[in-house]
Design a protein around this motif. Sequence first.
Motif, PDB file in Angstrom:
ATOM      1  N   GLU A  48      -1.998 -31.830  32.621  1.00  0.00           N
ATOM      2  CA  GLU A  48      -0.562 -31.713  32.857  1.00  0.00           C
ATOM      3  C   GLU A  48      -0.112 -30.266  33.033  1.00  0.00           C
ATOM      4  O   GLU A  48       1.068 -30.013  33.318  1.00  0.00           O
ATOM      5  N   GLY A  49      -1.024 -29.323  32.852  1.00  0.00           N
ATOM      6  CA  GLY A  49      -0.670 -27.916  32.994  1.00  0.00           C
ATOM      7  C   GLY A  49       0.167 -27.383  31.843  1.00  0.00           C
ATOM      8  O   GLY A  49       0.941 -26.442  32.012  1.00  0.00           O
ATOM      9  N   ILE A  50       0.004 -27.962  30.689  1.00  0.00           N
ATOM     10  CA  ILE A  50       0.727 -27.495  29.497  1.00  0.00           C
ATOM     11  C   ILE A  50      -0.140 -26.477  28.772  1.00  0.00           C
ATOM     12  O   ILE A  50      -1.301 -26.746  28.465  1.00  0.00           O
ATOM     13  N   GLU A  51       0.427 -25.326  28.494  1.00  0.00           N
ATOM     14  CA  GLU A  51      -0.355 -24.221  27.940  1.00  0.00           C
ATOM     15  C   GLU A  51      -0.164 -24.104  26.437  1.00  0.00           C
ATOM     16  O   GLU A  51       0.958 -24.194  25.927  1.00  0.00           O
ATOM     17  N   ILE A  52      -1.274 -23.950  25.757  1.00  0.00           N
ATOM     18  CA  ILE A  52      -1.264 -23.589  24.338  1.00  0.00           C
ATOM     19  C   ILE A  52      -1.651 -22.122  24.273  1.00  0.00           C
ATOM     20  O   ILE A  52      -2.808 -21.761  24.526  1.00  0.00           O
ATOM     21  N   SER A  53      -0.695 -21.252  23.972  1.00  0.00           N
ATOM     22  CA  SER A  53      -0.944 -19.813  24.046  1.00  0.00           C
ATOM     23  C   SER A  53      -1.738 -19.325  22.846  1.00  0.00           C
ATOM     24  O   SER A  53      -1.683 -19.900  21.761  1.00  0.00           O
ATOM     25  N   TRP A  54      -2.456 -18.244  23.078  1.00  0.00           N
ATOM     26  CA  TRP A  54      -3.107 -17.568  21.970  1.00  0.00           C
ATOM     27  C   TRP A  54      -2.233 -16.385  21.568  1.00  0.00           C
ATOM     28  O   TRP A  54      -1.335 -15.998  22.307  1.00  0.00           O
ATOM     29  N   PRO A  55      -2.463 -15.792  20.414  1.00  0.00           N
ATOM     30  CA  PRO A  55      -1.600 -14.686  19.968  1.00  0.00           C
ATOM     31  C   PRO A  55      -1.614 -13.526  20.959  1.00  0.00           C
ATOM     32  O   PRO A  55      -2.667 -13.047  21.375  1.00  0.00           O
ATOM     33  N   LYS A  81      -5.954 -32.039  24.040  1.00  0.00           N
ATOM     34  CA  LYS A  81      -6.370 -30.855  24.814  1.00  0.00           C
ATOM     35  C   LYS A  81      -6.693 -31.256  26.253  1.00  0.00           C
ATOM     36  O   LYS A  81      -6.291 -30.584  27.228  1.00  0.00           O
ATOM     37  N   GLU A  82      -7.402 -32.359  26.421  1.00  0.00           N
ATOM     38  CA  GLU A  82      -7.745 -32.823  27.768  1.00  0.00           C
ATOM     39  C   GLU A  82      -6.491 -33.184  28.562  1.00  0.00           C
ATOM     40  O   GLU A  82      -6.367 -32.831  29.743  1.00  0.00           O
ATOM     41  N   ARG A  83      -5.525 -33.838  27.930  1.00  0.00           N
ATOM     42  CA  ARG A  83      -4.292 -34.230  28.630  1.00  0.00           C
ATOM     43  C   ARG A  83      -3.429 -33.015  28.952  1.00  0.00           C
ATOM     44  O   ARG A  83      -2.842 -32.939  30.044  1.00  0.00           O
ATOM     45  N   TYR A  84      -3.350 -32.047  28.038  1.00  0.00           N
ATOM     46  CA  TYR A  84      -2.581 -30.832  28.306  1.00  0.00           C
ATOM     47  C   TYR A  84      -3.155 -30.076  29.495  1.00  0.00           C
ATOM     48  O   TYR A  84      -2.414 -29.523  30.329  1.00  0.00           O
ATOM     49  N   GLU A 107      -0.004 -46.432  -1.777  1.00  0.00           N
ATOM     50  CA  GLU A 107      -0.819 -47.377  -1.032  1.00  0.00           C
ATOM     51  C   GLU A 107      -1.859 -46.615  -0.228  1.00  0.00           C
ATOM     52  O   GLU A 107      -1.776 -45.397  -0.064  1.00  0.00           O
ATOM     53  N   GLU A 108      -2.855 -47.333   0.292  1.00  0.00           N
ATOM     54  CA  GLU A 108      -3.937 -46.705   1.032  1.00  0.00           C
ATOM     55  C   GLU A 108      -3.460 -46.089   2.354  1.00  0.00           C
ATOM     56  O   GLU A 108      -3.893 -45.025   2.747  1.00  0.00           O
ATOM     57  N   GLU A 109      -2.562 -46.792   3.042  1.00  0.00           N
ATOM     58  CA  GLU A 109      -2.093 -46.304   4.344  1.00  0.00           C
ATOM     59  C   GLU A 109      -1.296 -45.027   4.156  1.00  0.00           C
ATOM     60  O   GLU A 109      -0.432 -44.935   3.290  1.00  0.00           O
ATOM     61  N   MET A 110      -1.562 -44.019   4.994  1.00  0.00           N
ATOM     62  CA  MET A 110      -0.917 -42.721   4.838  1.00  0.00           C
ATOM     63  C   MET A 110      -0.692 -42.052   6.184  1.00  0.00           C
ATOM     64  O   MET A 110      -1.342 -42.376   7.188  1.00  0.00           O
ATOM     65  N   SER A 111       0.251 -41.117   6.210  1.00  0.00           N
ATOM     66  CA  SER A 111       0.538 -40.350   7.426  1.00  0.00           C
ATOM     67  C   SER A 111      -0.421 -39.184   7.548  1.00  0.00           C
ATOM     68  O   SER A 111      -0.920 -38.652   6.553  1.00  0.00           O
ATOM     69  N   VAL A 112      -0.666 -38.786   8.798  1.00  0.00           N
ATOM     70  CA  VAL A 112      -1.534 -37.642   9.092  1.00  0.00           C
ATOM     71  C   VAL A 112      -0.739 -36.656   9.932  1.00  0.00           C
ATOM     72  O   VAL A 112      -0.162 -37.034  10.956  1.00  0.00           O
ATOM     73  N   TYR A 113      -0.706 -35.401   9.482  1.00  0.00           N
ATOM     74  CA  TYR A 113       0.019 -34.373  10.215  1.00  0.00           C
ATOM     75  C   TYR A 113      -0.969 -33.520  11.005  1.00  0.00           C
ATOM     76  O   TYR A 113      -1.973 -33.048  10.459  1.00  0.00           O
ATOM     77  N   VAL A 114      -0.680 -33.329  12.282  1.00  0.00           N
ATOM     78  CA  VAL A 114      -1.482 -32.439  13.117  1.00  0.00           C
ATOM     79  C   VAL A 114      -0.566 -31.347  13.640  1.00  0.00           C
ATOM     80  O   VAL A 114       0.394 -31.636  14.374  1.00  0.00           O
ATOM     81  N   GLU A 115      -0.850 -30.111  13.252  1.00  0.00           N
ATOM     82  CA  GLU A 115      -0.025 -28.980  13.687  1.00  0.00           C
ATOM     83  C   GLU A 115      -0.446 -28.546  15.090  1.00  0.00           C
ATOM     84  O   GLU A 115      -1.639 -28.497  15.410  1.00  0.00           O
ATOM     85  N   CYS A 116       0.550 -28.217  15.920  1.00  0.00           N
ATOM     86  CA  CYS A 116       0.258 -27.817  17.294  1.00  0.00           C
ATOM     87  C   CYS A 116       1.344 -26.846  17.767  1.00  0.00           C
ATOM     88  O   CYS A 116       2.346 -26.626  17.077  1.00  0.00           O
ATOM     89  N   GLY A 117       1.126 -26.277  18.935  1.00  0.00           N
ATOM     90  CA  GLY A 117       2.114 -25.358  19.510  1.00  0.00           C
ATOM     91  C   GLY A 117       1.893 -25.204  21.005  1.00  0.00           C
ATOM     92  O   GLY A 117       0.763 -25.333  21.493  1.00  0.00           O
ATOM     93  N   VAL A 118       2.976 -24.966  21.748  1.00  0.00           N
ATOM     94  CA  VAL A 118       2.888 -24.780  23.198  1.00  0.00           C
ATOM     95  C   VAL A 118       3.626 -23.510  23.582  1.00  0.00           C
ATOM     96  O   VAL A 118       4.483 -23.009  22.833  1.00  0.00           O
ATOM     97  N   ALA A 119       3.295 -22.989  24.770  1.00  0.00           N
ATOM     98  CA  ALA A 119       3.880 -21.739  25.247  1.00  0.00           C
ATOM     99  C   ALA A 119       5.391 -21.877  25.429  1.00  0.00           C
ATOM    100  O   ALA A 119       5.914 -22.979  25.647  1.00  0.00           O
ATOM    101  N   TYR A 120       6.101 -20.756  25.336  1.00  0.00           N
ATOM    102  CA  TYR A 120       7.547 -20.762  25.458  1.00  0.00           C
ATOM    103  C   TYR A 120       8.009 -21.232  26.838  1.00  0.00           C
ATOM    104  O   TYR A 120       9.138 -21.687  26.998  1.00  0.00           O
ATOM    105  N   GLU A 121       7.159 -21.108  27.846  1.00  0.00           N
ATOM    106  CA  GLU A 121       7.537 -21.526  29.190  1.00  0.00           C
ATOM    107  C   GLU A 121       7.456 -23.047  29.378  1.00  0.00           C
ATOM    108  O   GLU A 121       7.845 -23.575  30.427  1.00  0.00           O
ATOM    109  N   SER A 122       6.966 -23.787  28.397  1.00  0.00           N
ATOM    110  CA  SER A 122       6.739 -25.226  28.534  1.00  0.00           C
ATOM    111  C   SER A 122       8.048 -26.012  28.541  1.00  0.00           C
ATOM    112  O   SER A 122       9.059 -25.601  27.946  1.00  0.00           O
ATOM    113  N   ASP A 123       8.007 -27.146  29.231  1.00  0.00           N
ATOM    114  CA  ASP A 123       9.116 -28.104  29.215  1.00  0.00           C
ATOM    115  C   ASP A 123       8.952 -28.965  27.959  1.00  0.00           C
ATOM    116  O   ASP A 123       8.080 -29.832  27.895  1.00  0.00           O
TER     117      ASP A 123
END
Length: 344
Positions: A329-336, A323-326, A241-257
């Motif tokens: 909220e002080g949620i960090e997306i770490s870089w390598p 990104k704006e909400r993180y 069918e036309e309707e389909m799921s969309v996956y968005v990959e993401c990640g947060v720092a190990y210190e995150s709740d």
Amino acid sequence: MTLIENLIQNEYFQFFMILSGTVILAVIFKFVAKNYIKKIAEKTKTKIDDIIFEVVTKYIYLFIILIGIYVALEYLSILIPYAPQVDGMFFIVSVLMVSLVVSRILNVLIGDWLTVHRRFKRMPQLIGKIITIFIYIIAFLMVLSYFNIEISPLVATLGIGALAVGLALQDTLKNFFAGLHIISDRPVNVGDFIEIEGDISGYVEDIGWRSTRIRTIRNTIVIIPNSKLAESTIINDSMPEEEMSVYVECGVAYESDLKKVEEVTVDVARKIQETVPGAAREFEPFVRYRTFGDSNINFRVILRVEEPVQKYLVTHEFIKALKERYDKEGIEISWPIMKIYRRG
């Protein structure tokens, strides 16, 4: 009185009268068909009878005139020695006209059947071409039979010629039969949004006898040989069918709740589902944590869109909003990063 009798018995006068009467009869038929029969066809709900009416009326009008010409010519003594040739010529013309009418009617009927079915809103041109070729082959054999031409030697000759042509046109025939396979097996249909190897994606515009045309999001046409398409790995976003799921990959720092991260992310995704055009309004988005990465705890956000092409806009708006909400909220997306420990 003698003058009138002589005039009536004159073959050229008879020829003219028959021809004139035929034209008048054809005009009367066209008038009746246009003003009476057509109105009856227009009262029906379907449009298919209107299309068939236009096709049949046009050729019946021409066929009446053709018969009139044939009968009128029979009265000319000058053409008696050429009677077999005249008969053959009119037979050929009649067969061609009937073949053309049958071909067009079948194309209309099949096209209407495909239109009724949601997955076949547009008939591939290849189907119409195959039907037309098949009908004209039958017409050609009928003409040969009329002139008492032996078909067996012709078939043998054509077989040898076909072998030579087949060797010369291997790639073309390969694409042709691949096109038949695509239509019969239906991995893709005209109108489907597909993704294939080589980072090519878009809507299937047409499945031709040699190639398939795909209209990309940039509104360009990609032409792919049918044999290559048949051998490729295809992702059909329009099936089942036309309707389909969309996956968005993401990640947060190990210190995150992680509990807070899930709540915030789902809240943002829910607003995207409710506000962005093309997003499935009733779908409840969710998050699934996946792996411990080098710098982040990785997870996947699952959203849903009504049509495959809408996934680009939905993903775009979700990433901006997340990104704006993180940040708020002080949620960090770490870089390598790499930690170095020094001994001693």
